[in-house]
Design an enzyme around this catalytic site. Structure first.
Site, mmCIF file in Angstrom:
data_model
loop_
_atom_site.group_PDB
_atom_site.id
_atom_site.type_symbol
_atom_site.label_atom_id
_atom_site.label_comp_id
_atom_site.label_asym_id
_atom_site.label_seq_id
_atom_site.Cartn_x
_atom_site.Cartn_y
_atom_site.Cartn_z
ATOM 1 N N ASP A 396 0.857 -1.175 0.000
ATOM 2 C CA ASP A 396 0.000 0.000 0.000
ATOM 3 C C ASP A 396 0.903 1.238 0.000
ATOM 4 O OD1 ASP A 396 -2.310 1.588 0.284
ATOM 5 O OD2 ASP A 396 -2.034 1.660 2.445
ATOM 6 N N LYS A 397 0.324 2.409 -0.270
ATOM 7 C CA LYS A 397 1.123 3.639 -0.272
ATOM 8 C C LYS A 397 0.903 4.449 0.994
ATOM 9 C CE LYS A 397 -0.237 7.414 -2.098
ATOM 10 N NZ LYS A 397 -0.039 8.349 -0.963
ATOM 11 N N THR A 398 -0.306 4.954 1.155
ATOM 12 C CA THR A 398 -0.576 5.889 2.235
ATOM 13 C C THR A 398 -0.456 5.208 3.587
ATOM 14 O OG1 THR A 398 -2.112 7.028 0.773
ATOM 15 C CG2 THR A 398 -2.222 7.563 3.116
ATOM 16 N N PHE A 534 -11.280 20.483 -9.330
ATOM 17 C CA PHE A 534 -10.263 19.578 -9.871
ATOM 18 C C PHE A 534 -10.902 18.293 -10.388
ATOM 19 C CE2 PHE A 534 -8.032 15.668 -8.870
ATOM 20 C CZ PHE A 534 -6.888 15.785 -9.636
ATOM 21 N N ARG A 591 7.040 17.589 -4.457
ATOM 22 C CA ARG A 591 5.840 17.644 -5.285
ATOM 23 C C ARG A 591 5.543 19.112 -5.596
ATOM 24 N NH1 ARG A 591 1.737 13.623 -2.242
ATOM 25 N NH2 ARG A 591 0.519 14.042 -4.104
ATOM 26 N N GLY A 672 -5.081 3.214 -3.475
ATOM 27 C CA GLY A 672 -6.354 3.812 -3.849
ATOM 28 C C GLY A 672 -6.206 5.245 -4.320
ATOM 29 N N ARG A 788 -5.814 3.873 -7.934
ATOM 30 C CA ARG A 788 -7.271 3.922 -7.892
ATOM 31 C C ARG A 788 -7.872 2.519 -7.838
ATOM 32 N NH1 ARG A 788 -9.040 9.092 -9.238
ATOM 33 N NH2 ARG A 788 -10.952 8.434 -8.226
ATOM 34 N N LYS A 794 -6.922 -5.269 -5.095
ATOM 35 C CA LYS A 794 -5.603 -5.558 -4.531
ATOM 36 C C LYS A 794 -5.437 -7.055 -4.330
ATOM 37 C CE LYS A 794 -4.994 -1.180 -2.010
ATOM 38 N NZ LYS A 794 -4.689 -0.556 -0.693
ATOM 39 N N ASP A 818 -6.499 -2.821 3.268
ATOM 40 C CA ASP A 818 -5.421 -3.742 2.879
ATOM 41 C C ASP A 818 -5.644 -5.161 3.395
ATOM 42 O OD1 ASP A 818 -3.930 -1.560 1.737
ATOM 43 O OD2 ASP A 818 -3.382 -0.981 3.762
#
Length: 1181
Positions: A396-398, A534, A591, A672, A788, A794, A818
């Site tokens: 996972d990232k976050t 956005f 960033r 995600g 996403r 996953k 997760d």
């Protein structure tokens, strides 16, 4: 919101729809919907014993020992008492059962804790407190701020303006930024009126339970009108209410039907690849044993036919025992005598080794996170050696790779750079913001010149921070006077608004028509005319405001590639300067966003707003019309500058990923988040690099489009490869009945990356053809990022790799989103972070930081795998050696299944005499120290390639044991044949021969374990010496006259030890046997190290030659990159809710005021050689 819809979209039949009615329990009972209780446990009091025994007897060896136990209860065929097998078998089953019961009790407690939470439910016009387990579909529940959502709810009404509710979805999708949901106007007007809500009788038709988090289709019928319901009105279980005093919701799905539980996956019993190989090897040994016993039984029949008649006078056959029955009984007798090919102590020892290996992980102080007080934890004790064979990591990232904390580090304003590099901050004084009473005390900046520019009223600097304070969708909260808290849809927005706050432009209040700032201590109200929100295509956001002087202005921020395309030609020079600054920021892994503005004409704005209103209410082509209007007004912008925000990675993440890549482990990021966010994190943590020859993006919206993009990618990576997928088919499993398909590796010139979004991934996972196309392309890439994606996707990706790559997988995450991925992988690792404990509770191993994964795999995992493989090889060797002596002895006893050893030697051989030395090796051995294991990731390759235990090595061990037994039997046989002792008596009696043979066996197998040991400790030495001394002590004791007189039938070797072991010829025979058995083994080991050295052999050789320097400090958490990529627009996980903030839909248009209250396979981490390292570290502590 609230548009009429005659029917629900979709193709599902009415029979599959869910139909429910609010406040009508009798009607809803007809639907047989699930209740709200959840269950993650495996057993209950009635099912524990049968299910647990069934699971344990799936291990073939347990079935084998149970069969032997049954045979040993038959006196006619057994020469060994039944309890020699029954006691160890019951002991092992009991220990495993107690451990499984303990684990399941923890799950029961967790389930009870959740099911017994309280929530207010509307019942007969009153709010009653009920347990979660008692909530039913159709109930209306009342939630307050910071409450967890009880079930999947249709939002009815809230305390907020516009019927909005704000949700923390960290437990569901891993994101900590808030999401907004809005009730339909027809239900929003109910407000908090309990009587009106109790009288509400709306009917809902919706889709059946499913796992799609991002999609919901349904209709709400109220007073004859039908309203469309979509995902914007649904609150999912797992979310938490934030910044909302109260809300009411109608239960749509409960318990197991909720989307959270539908995504959680099933709990499976995990086995290591060593266990699966052991099942096959045990089956092979059993087949060989049957074959051997058959041969010996036939030989016995032949002997009886040709020689046995000569002995019937002394040994008459039992009445009714014919030739065929005698042969069969002899077969069973041999089966019992030779059962020690696979002794029960093997599995008991394996469980003990795994248990202590898990303790080493728990006790490792270098995996202890002092800040949170969190140690590493092995939550299962059966998967330790699997950690040494990982090929794919799914992360996972976050919260896993990142801290999910953004900091405003640098900026460029009007061509001037402000702020310091990360590595310069320690040498630079922090900016003093004490002049600003509303400043955030946690904000840190390291350039006083920017404060001076703002306070000197420099026009560009003030416009820069005014833009940051106005152009966003952040929600303010003021719990105490002067203490502001911002709730942002993304951490980026929170960081930028906080920066503006500290530099004197404080965002205070928001209404649908205005935004209030504090500028230089003065309150300034801006009229909010429009928010151009956005989305993934625009990659920018704009607001149109009117300042107190009446000036109309558009403020825009976004990805520099999109903003620069819309600049006025007069900004060309500033654009070039700013581009250089952006490249510099990108090289530091920051960033970036570009900021611009535009003054608007009043007449034009009136006309534009008229067209904007018409487009907003259009029923056809609404989004396209709005995009055209946005594109029209966002032209000829004037550049202000750029921001550089650091998305803080967890400490050591880039270095950890680099080391794991050198260990030939492929890391896939499954997140995600949207593509831009995931892509930037990929660059920050070294998963994506500029030196890659290409990065492919798969974003097609059709299956055929996905196929074409995937094929175009692999054709570019391997132009000469065939269009046919290289899929090999084979048979595997216990009886080789399981057909497997393996996608073969393809050689690629250079390194590539692949990024695929959730929609394209869903299409690729729909059929086997596209699945194979995806896997082929992905496995040719060095890095894969799936963005996403839903929790179920996953898990689907993990299962896809497991199915077609036949490799060991590991999934690591920190949130409830997760859990399904963690359960699907061979190894699940939970990070105890800021997103709850669901991932940890479902995991096999847990710790606090991603960087500890490096030590878990390269040290603990590799050591555990090597130790377990050594243990199994040695165990099979010593038991094959031990058992084959019965086979050779059969040729001298008429194949009568007589035993060559003393009964007590057979009983104690595996449990006392040979158990401790191999346990010492299995607990303490290490080829190189922990420090050198981390510095030489290439040492990990052996586990991935199964080099320490495979079928070929097993055959070699069997052959080694057979040859050793041949020497151990026939050398003493030849030496004692016709021998005479010093006292003139015959030296070839059975007891002398048995004692000589069993002593030789013990000395040889003990010497072999010493040769296998690479790291000697006091424990090893004590165990070896103790085992040999224990043997001689027991032998002399059991052969004593006292034991014979006390238990005559049990101790028949009276005086054998004292009379045999004082003969010099006996010791000479033992020495000769010892030398003949060990010399070939020593020679083979010498030649192997000399001619075919492994990476481990080379590492140990260099360790012995080098002079070890002092230990080096750990690398810095951040590393400067050569990346020139930039522009990540990471405002929100999905399209923002700017249109909600400016709309007048809903009830109670109250002010939204702040409410008080990959790399080359090197051996060394720094270069391609086996570099010098620190001195050998002691064993785990």
């Amino acid at each position: 919101m609230g548009s009429l819809s005659p029917c629900m979209c979709g193709t599902r039949g009415r029979a599959e729809e869910r139909h429910l009615r609010a406040n009508d329990g009798a009607f809803n009972l007809l639907g047989r919907h699930a209740n709200n209780a959840i269950k993650t446990s495996r057993y209950n009091l009635l099912t524990f014993l049968p299910l647990n025994l069934l699971e344990q007897f799936r291990r073939l060896a347990n079935v084998y020992f149970l069969l032997l136990l049954v045979l040993q209860t038959i006196p006619a065929v057994s020469s060994l008492p039944w309890f020699t097998t029954a006691v160890p078998l019951l002991f092992m089953l009991s220990i495993t059962g107690v451990k499984d019961a303990s684990d399941d009790i923890k799950r029961h407690k967790s389930d009870e804790q959740v099911n017994n939470r309280r929530v207010k439910v509307l019942d007969r016009g009153r709010l009653q407190s009920e347990k979660w387990r008692d909530v039913r579909v159709g109930d209306i529940v009342h939630l307050e701020n910071n409450d967890s959502v009880t079930a999947d709810l249709l939002l009815l009404s809230t305390s907020e303006a516009l019927s909005l509710v704000y949700l923390d979805t960290a437990e569901l999708d891993g994101e900590t930024n808030l999401k907004a949901k809005q009730a339909l106007s027809v239900t929003g007007q109910l407000g908090g009126d309990v009587d009106a809500l109790a009288a509400f009788s709306g009917e809902v038709h919706c889709e059946p339970p499913n796992n799609r988090l991002d999609r919901f289709q349904g209709t709400l019928s109220v007073d004859g009108q039908t309203f469309a319901v979509d995902n914007e009105q649904v609150l999912l279980r797992g979310c938490t209410i934030r910044n909302t005093q109260w809300c009411f919701g109608l239960v749509l799905y409960a318990g197991a039907d909720t989307k959270l539980m539908q995504n959680s996956g099933t709990t499976t019993f995990k086995r290591t690849s060593v266990d699966r190989l052991m099942n096959i090897l045990v089956l092979c040994v059993f087949i060989f044993l049957i074959f051997l016993c058959t041969i010996l039984a036939l030989c016995s029949a032949w002997w009886e036919e040709t020689q046995g008649s000569s002995f019937t006078a002394f040994l008459p056959r039992a009445a009714g025992t014919g030739f065929h029955l005698s042969t069969f009984l002899n077969f069973i007798s041999h089966l019992i005598v030779l059962n020690t090919f696979v002794p029960l102590s093997l599995y008991v020892s394996m469980e003990a080794i795994r248990l202590w290996s898990s303790f080493f992980i728990d006790w490792d102080r270098k995996m202890y996170h002092a800040e949170s007080g969190t140690p590493a934890q092995a939550r299962t004790t059966t998967l330790n050696e699997e950690l040494g064979q990982i090929k794919y990591i799914f992360s996972d990232k976050t919260g896993t790779l990142t801290q999910n904390i953004m900091t405003f580090n640098r900026c460029s304003i009007g061509g001037t750079v402000y702020g310091c590099r990360v590595e310069e901050t320690e040498r630079t004084r922090k900016v003093d913001f004490s002049w600003n009473q509303l400043a955030d005390p946690t904000f840190v900046f390291h350039d006083d010149s920017l404060v001076k520019a703002v306070r000197a009223e420099q026009r560009e600097a003030q416009a820069f921070f005014r833009l940051l304070a106005l152009c966003h969708t952040v929600m303010p909260e003021e719990k105490e006077e002067g203490k502001l808290f911002y709730q942002a849809q993304s951490p980026d927005e929170g960081a930028l608004v906080t920066a503006a706050r500290n530099f004197g432009f404080v965002f205070r209040y928001r209404t649908p028509e205005s935004i209030t700032l504090m500028e230089a201590g003065q309150e300034v109200v801006y009229e909010l005319l429009a928010i151009l929100d956005f989305n993934n295509v625009r990659k920018r956001m704009s607001v149109i405001v009117r300042d107190p002087k009446g000036q109309l202005r558009l403020y825009c921020k976004g990805a520099d590639t999109t903003v620069f395309e819309r600049l006025h030609p007069s900004c060309q020079q500033l654009k070039e300067v700013t581009t250089g600054h952006l490249n510099e920021y990108a090289s530091d892994g920051l960033r970036t966003l570009a900021l611009a503005y535009k003054d608007l004409d009043e007449e034009y704005m009136v006309e534009w707003r008229r067209r904007h209103h018409e487009a907003s209410i259009s029923m056809e082509g609404r989004e396209e019309q709005l995009d055209e209007l946005y594109e029209e007004i966002e032209r000829d912008l004037l550049l202000l500058g750029a921001t550089a925000v650091e998305d803080k990675l967890q400490d050591g993440v880039p270095h950890t990923i680099e080391q794991l890549a050198k260990a030939d482990i492929k890391i896939w990021m499954l997140t995600g988040d949207k593509q831009e966010t995931a892509e930037n994190i990929g660059y920050s943590c070294n998963m994506l690099r500029d030196e890659m020859r290409g990065i492919f993006i798969v974003a097609a919206t059709t299956a055929e489009g996905v196929r074409e993009e995937l094929r175009a990618a692999w054709k570019k990576m391997s132009p000469g490869s065939s269009d046919d997928r290289k899929v090999s088919r084979s048979c595997s499993g216990l009886l080789w009945l399981k057909a497997t398909q393996t996608v073969e590796e393809e050689q690629v010139d250079g390194q590539y990356g692949l990024i695929i979004n959730g929609h394209s991934l869903a299409l690729a996972l729909e059929g086997p053809e596209l699945e194979l196309e995806l896997l082929r392309t992905a496995c040719m890439c060095q890095t894969v990022i799936c963005c996403r994606v839903t929790p179920l996707q996953k898990a689907q990706v993990v299962r896809l790799v497991k199915k077609y790559k036949q490799a060991v997988t590991l999934a690591i995450g920190d949130g409830a989103n997760d859990v399904s991925m963690i359960k699907a992988a061979h190894i699940g690792v939970g990070i105890s972070g800021q997103e709850g404990m669901q991932a940890v509770l479902s995991s096999d191993f847990s710790f606090a930081q991603f960087r500890y994964l490096q030590r878990l795999l390269l040290v603990h995992g590799r050591w555990s795998y090597i130790r377990m493989c050594k243990f199994l090889r040695y165990f099979f060797f010593k038991n094959v050696t031990f058992t084959f002596l019965h086979v050779w002895y059969a040729f001298f006893c008429g194949f009568s299944a007589q035993i060559v050893y003393d009964n007590w030697f057979i009983t104690l051989y595996n449990w006392v005499y040979t158990s401790l030395p191999i346990l010492g090796l299995s607990l303490c051995d290490q080829d190189v120290s922990a420090t050198r294991s981390l510095r030489r990731p290439a040492l990990y390759w052996a586990g991935q390639r199964h080099l320490h235990l495979n079928k070929r090595l097993f055959l070699r061990v069997m052959l080694h044991g057979c040859c050793s037994s041949l020497l151990l039997f026939f050398v003493p046989w030849a030496a004692t044949r016709g021998a005479v002792r010093s006292d003139g008596k015959d030296g070839a009696d059975h007891q002398t021969f048995a004692l000589l043979v069993q002593t030789g066996v013990l000395l040889v197998v003990t010497a072999e374990v010493c040769l296998e040991t690479l790291y000697w400790t006091a424990v090893n030495q004590l165990f070896v010496v103790a085992s040999v001394l224990a043997y001689f002590a027991v032998v002399f004791t059991l052969s004593s006259a006292d034991m014979f007189f006390l238990f005559t039938s049990s101790f028949s070797f009276v005086g054998a030890a004292s009379s045999c072991l004082r003969e010099p010829a006996v010791w000479l025979t033992l020495l000769l046997t010892f030398a003949l058995c060990l010399l070939p083994s020593l020679a083979l080991r010498f030649l192997q190290v000399l001619l075919w050295p492994s990476v481990s052999d080379r590492a140990r050789h260099q360790v012995r030659q080098e002079v070890a320097p002092a230990p080096q400090a750990a690398p810095a958490a951040r590393r400067k990159q050569a990346s020139r990529r930039r522009s990540s627009y990471a405002f929100s996980h999905s399209q923002g809710f700017g249109d909600l903030l400016t709309s007048r839909r809903g009830v109670g248009l109250r002010a939204l005021r702040a409410r008080p209250g990959l790399l080359t396979h090197n051996w060394d981490s720094s270069d391609g050689s086996l570099a010098a390292g620190a001195p050998a570290a002691p064993h785990q502590k």
